[in-house]
Design a protein around this motif. Sequence first.
Motif, PDB file in Angstrom:
ATOM      1  N   ALA A  16      35.201  28.558  32.959  1.00 58.07           N
ATOM      2  CA  ALA A  16      36.181  29.535  33.433  1.00 58.07           C
ATOM      3  C   ALA A  16      37.276  28.881  34.269  1.00 58.07           C
ATOM      4  O   ALA A  16      38.447  29.280  34.211  1.00 58.07           O
ATOM      5  CB  ALA A  16      35.487  30.628  34.237  1.00 58.07           C
ATOM      6  N   VAL A  17      36.912  27.846  35.062  1.00 59.83           N
ATOM      7  CA  VAL A  17      37.906  27.202  35.926  1.00 59.83           C
ATOM      8  C   VAL A  17      38.645  26.076  35.207  1.00 59.83           C
ATOM      9  O   VAL A  17      39.625  25.538  35.748  1.00 59.83           O
ATOM     10  CB  VAL A  17      37.244  26.639  37.209  1.00 59.83           C
ATOM     11  CG1 VAL A  17      36.603  27.753  38.003  1.00 59.83           C
ATOM     12  CG2 VAL A  17      36.248  25.545  36.883  1.00 59.83           C
ATOM     13  N   PRO A  42      48.973  25.782  36.400  1.00 57.25           N
ATOM     14  CA  PRO A  42      48.453  26.495  35.219  1.00 57.25           C
ATOM     15  C   PRO A  42      48.082  27.946  35.526  1.00 57.25           C
ATOM     16  O   PRO A  42      47.511  28.240  36.575  1.00 57.25           O
ATOM     17  CB  PRO A  42      47.219  25.667  34.839  1.00 57.25           C
ATOM     18  CG  PRO A  42      47.475  24.312  35.397  1.00 57.25           C
ATOM     19  CD  PRO A  42      48.244  24.530  36.657  1.00 57.25           C
ATOM     20  N   VAL A  43      48.425  28.825  34.638  1.00 58.87           N
ATOM     21  CA  VAL A  43      48.124  30.260  34.701  1.00 58.87           C
ATOM     22  C   VAL A  43      48.942  30.965  35.784  1.00 58.87           C
ATOM     23  O   VAL A  43      49.576  31.996  35.532  1.00 58.87           O
ATOM     24  CB  VAL A  43      46.615  30.544  34.922  1.00 58.87           C
ATOM     25  CG1 VAL A  43      46.351  32.044  34.963  1.00 58.87           C
ATOM     26  CG2 VAL A  43      45.772  29.864  33.856  1.00 58.87           C
ATOM     27  N   ASP A  71      43.649  27.425  50.390  1.00 59.38           N
ATOM     28  CA  ASP A  71      43.262  28.816  50.647  1.00 59.38           C
ATOM     29  C   ASP A  71      44.062  29.781  49.767  1.00 59.38           C
ATOM     30  O   ASP A  71      43.510  30.755  49.226  1.00 59.38           O
ATOM     31  CB  ASP A  71      43.487  29.161  52.128  1.00 59.38           C
ATOM     32  CG  ASP A  71      42.536  28.407  53.045  1.00 59.38           C
ATOM     33  OD1 ASP A  71      41.495  27.926  52.550  1.00 59.38           O
ATOM     34  OD2 ASP A  71      42.834  28.296  54.247  1.00 59.38           O
ATOM     35  N   THR A  72      45.358  29.523  49.635  1.00 61.62           N
ATOM     36  CA  THR A  72      46.204  30.383  48.795  1.00 61.62           C
ATOM     37  C   THR A  72      45.746  30.352  47.343  1.00 61.62           C
ATOM     38  O   THR A  72      45.611  31.403  46.688  1.00 61.62           O
ATOM     39  CB  THR A  72      47.672  29.942  48.885  1.00 61.62           C
ATOM     40  OG1 THR A  72      48.118  30.059  50.244  1.00 61.62           O
ATOM     41  CG2 THR A  72      48.556  30.797  47.989  1.00 61.62           C
ATOM     42  N   LEU A  73      45.484  29.145  46.838  1.00 63.00           N
ATOM     43  CA  LEU A  73      45.042  29.024  45.451  1.00 63.00           C
ATOM     44  C   LEU A  73      43.664  29.645  45.251  1.00 63.00           C
ATOM     45  O   LEU A  73      43.387  30.246  44.207  1.00 63.00           O
ATOM     46  CB  LEU A  73      45.011  27.548  45.051  1.00 63.00           C
ATOM     47  CG  LEU A  73      46.383  26.870  44.925  1.00 63.00           C
ATOM     48  CD1 LEU A  73      46.215  25.377  44.663  1.00 63.00           C
ATOM     49  CD2 LEU A  73      47.201  27.511  43.818  1.00 63.00           C
ATOM     50  N   THR A  74      42.806  29.519  46.239  1.00 63.50           N
ATOM     51  CA  THR A  74      41.473  30.121  46.141  1.00 63.50           C
ATOM     52  C   THR A  74      41.574  31.629  45.977  1.00 63.50           C
ATOM     53  O   THR A  74      40.874  32.238  45.152  1.00 63.50           O
ATOM     54  CB  THR A  74      40.620  29.770  47.378  1.00 63.50           C
ATOM     55  OG1 THR A  74      40.461  28.348  47.459  1.00 63.50           O
ATOM     56  CG2 THR A  74      39.245  30.416  47.296  1.00 63.50           C
ATOM     57  N   ILE A  93      43.269  32.347  42.401  1.00 65.97           N
ATOM     58  CA  ILE A  93      42.373  32.042  41.278  1.00 65.97           C
ATOM     59  C   ILE A  93      41.144  32.951  41.312  1.00 65.97           C
ATOM     60  O   ILE A  93      40.543  33.258  40.278  1.00 65.97           O
ATOM     61  CB  ILE A  93      41.967  30.560  41.319  1.00 65.97           C
ATOM     62  CG1 ILE A  93      43.212  29.679  41.148  1.00 65.97           C
ATOM     63  CG2 ILE A  93      40.946  30.227  40.235  1.00 65.97           C
ATOM     64  CD1 ILE A  93      42.948  28.197  41.330  1.00 65.97           C
ATOM     65  N   GLY A  94      40.784  33.419  42.522  1.00 64.71           N
ATOM     66  CA  GLY A  94      39.619  34.313  42.650  1.00 64.71           C
ATOM     67  C   GLY A  94      39.788  35.623  41.900  1.00 64.71           C
ATOM     68  O   GLY A  94      38.794  36.328  41.669  1.00 64.71           O
ATOM     69  N   LYS A  95      41.012  35.952  41.514  1.00 66.01           N
ATOM     70  CA  LYS A  95      41.234  37.167  40.724  1.00 66.01           C
ATOM     71  C   LYS A  95      40.804  36.969  39.267  1.00 66.01           C
ATOM     72  O   LYS A  95      40.632  37.945  38.532  1.00 66.01           O
ATOM     73  CB  LYS A  95      42.716  37.551  40.784  1.00 66.01           C
ATOM     74  CG  LYS A  95      43.213  37.879  42.188  1.00 66.01           C
ATOM     75  CD  LYS A  95      44.704  38.184  42.166  1.00 66.01           C
ATOM     76  CE  LYS A  95      45.227  38.491  43.565  1.00 66.01           C
ATOM     77  NZ  LYS A  95      46.701  38.771  43.577  1.00 66.01           N
ATOM     78  N   TYR A  96      40.628  35.711  38.856  1.00 70.59           N
ATOM     79  CA  TYR A  96      40.291  35.408  37.472  1.00 70.59           C
ATOM     80  C   TYR A  96      38.858  34.897  37.316  1.00 70.59           C
ATOM     81  O   TYR A  96      38.214  35.165  36.299  1.00 70.59           O
ATOM     82  CB  TYR A  96      41.250  34.354  36.906  1.00 70.59           C
ATOM     83  CG  TYR A  96      42.695  34.769  36.932  1.00 70.59           C
ATOM     84  CD1 TYR A  96      43.265  35.416  35.844  1.00 70.59           C
ATOM     85  CD2 TYR A  96      43.513  34.501  38.036  1.00 70.59           C
ATOM     86  CE1 TYR A  96      44.610  35.796  35.848  1.00 70.59           C
ATOM     87  CE2 TYR A  96      44.846  34.869  38.059  1.00 70.59           C
ATOM     88  CZ  TYR A  96      45.391  35.512  36.971  1.00 70.59           C
ATOM     89  OH  TYR A  96      46.708  35.896  36.976  1.00 70.59           O
ATOM     90  N   VAL A  97      38.373  34.131  38.296  1.00 75.69           N
ATOM     91  CA  VAL A  97      37.021  33.570  38.200  1.00 75.69           C
ATOM     92  C   VAL A  97      36.272  33.840  39.496  1.00 75.69           C
ATOM     93  O   VAL A  97      36.877  34.164  40.531  1.00 75.69           O
ATOM     94  CB  VAL A  97      37.059  32.051  37.922  1.00 75.69           C
ATOM     95  CG1 VAL A  97      37.751  31.751  36.605  1.00 75.69           C
ATOM     96  CG2 VAL A  97      37.738  31.314  39.073  1.00 75.69           C
ATOM     97  N   LYS A  98      34.971  33.706  39.438  1.00 73.48           N
ATOM     98  CA  LYS A  98      34.121  33.993  40.585  1.00 73.48           C
ATOM     99  C   LYS A  98      33.939  32.757  41.467  1.00 73.48           C
ATOM    100  O   LYS A  98      33.600  31.682  40.981  1.00 73.48           O
ATOM    101  CB  LYS A  98      32.759  34.491  40.098  1.00 73.48           C
ATOM    102  CG  LYS A  98      31.815  34.889  41.224  1.00 73.48           C
ATOM    103  CD  LYS A  98      30.494  35.385  40.662  1.00 73.48           C
ATOM    104  CE  LYS A  98      29.532  35.775  41.784  1.00 73.48           C
ATOM    105  NZ  LYS A  98      28.238  36.257  41.245  1.00 73.48           N
TER     106      LYS A  98
END
Length: 270
Positions: free
Chosen positions: A69-70, A108-109, A125-128, A131-136
Amino acid sequence: MRKQIAIGIISIIATLGLTACRTSSNSVTYLQDSDTSQTTDMKVLADYPLRIAPDDQLQITVSGTEPDAVAVFNMPLTTHQKAGEMIVSTTPVLYTYQVSSSGEIDFPVLGRLKVDGLTTSQLSDTLTRRIGKYVKSPIVSTRISNFKVSVLGEVNRPGTLQVTSERLSVLDAIGMAGDLTIQGNRKNVLLVRDNNGRQELHRLDLTSTSLFASPCYYLQQNDVLYIEPNKARQKDTNISQNRQQNLTLVSTIISALSVLASLGIAFLVK
């Protein structure tokens, strides 16, 4: 009487020698105002986290409990070929994101992101969150891969230093450059810092503990430390230059006289 005069002369020479040694020690000793009789707690007031700036190279990796997923958030590893080599290296190299002149990267994405002025922790932190909206439970690691500083002048190994951590102090950089030479001026070190295209000049005193409170105690990307020569070194350089000029002048005169002598002898022979 002669014996007393000799003793007096020796005493004067010894006094001058001790004075010279004391002056030299004061000019080369670091942090002279610290108390050597006890432990001194000096608080560093500087804020050292690096801020991402245009032209920085960022290494960003995303991991998590679901590798597939990541994977879309990670650029593929690349191989490279050094100049002059015929064989391409098989060792994979992590892709780096070039920060544009406007302070952005293409991720990406997520697309184009504004990163200028952020610390690497803030960007992670911002990327976390994004990206947390797409993967767990994603885990994001960010570092500046082209963090470098230059140390020039009166040091034993002048040059550009590649830094692997994000925390580098003035003393760390001087240590990596092999320390100052005995001719280095420790009381007036020049720091040149690029601040959004403007060159800032700062002066640092390595002999004072006030160095720890300086906002420049921790270095930033592309900082330049210049250690100027002390007065004794400058005086020696001037003397050497004058001596070289005098030798050149004498050599020229001797050559001219030699030519004139040769012409005179040739004229007399005829």
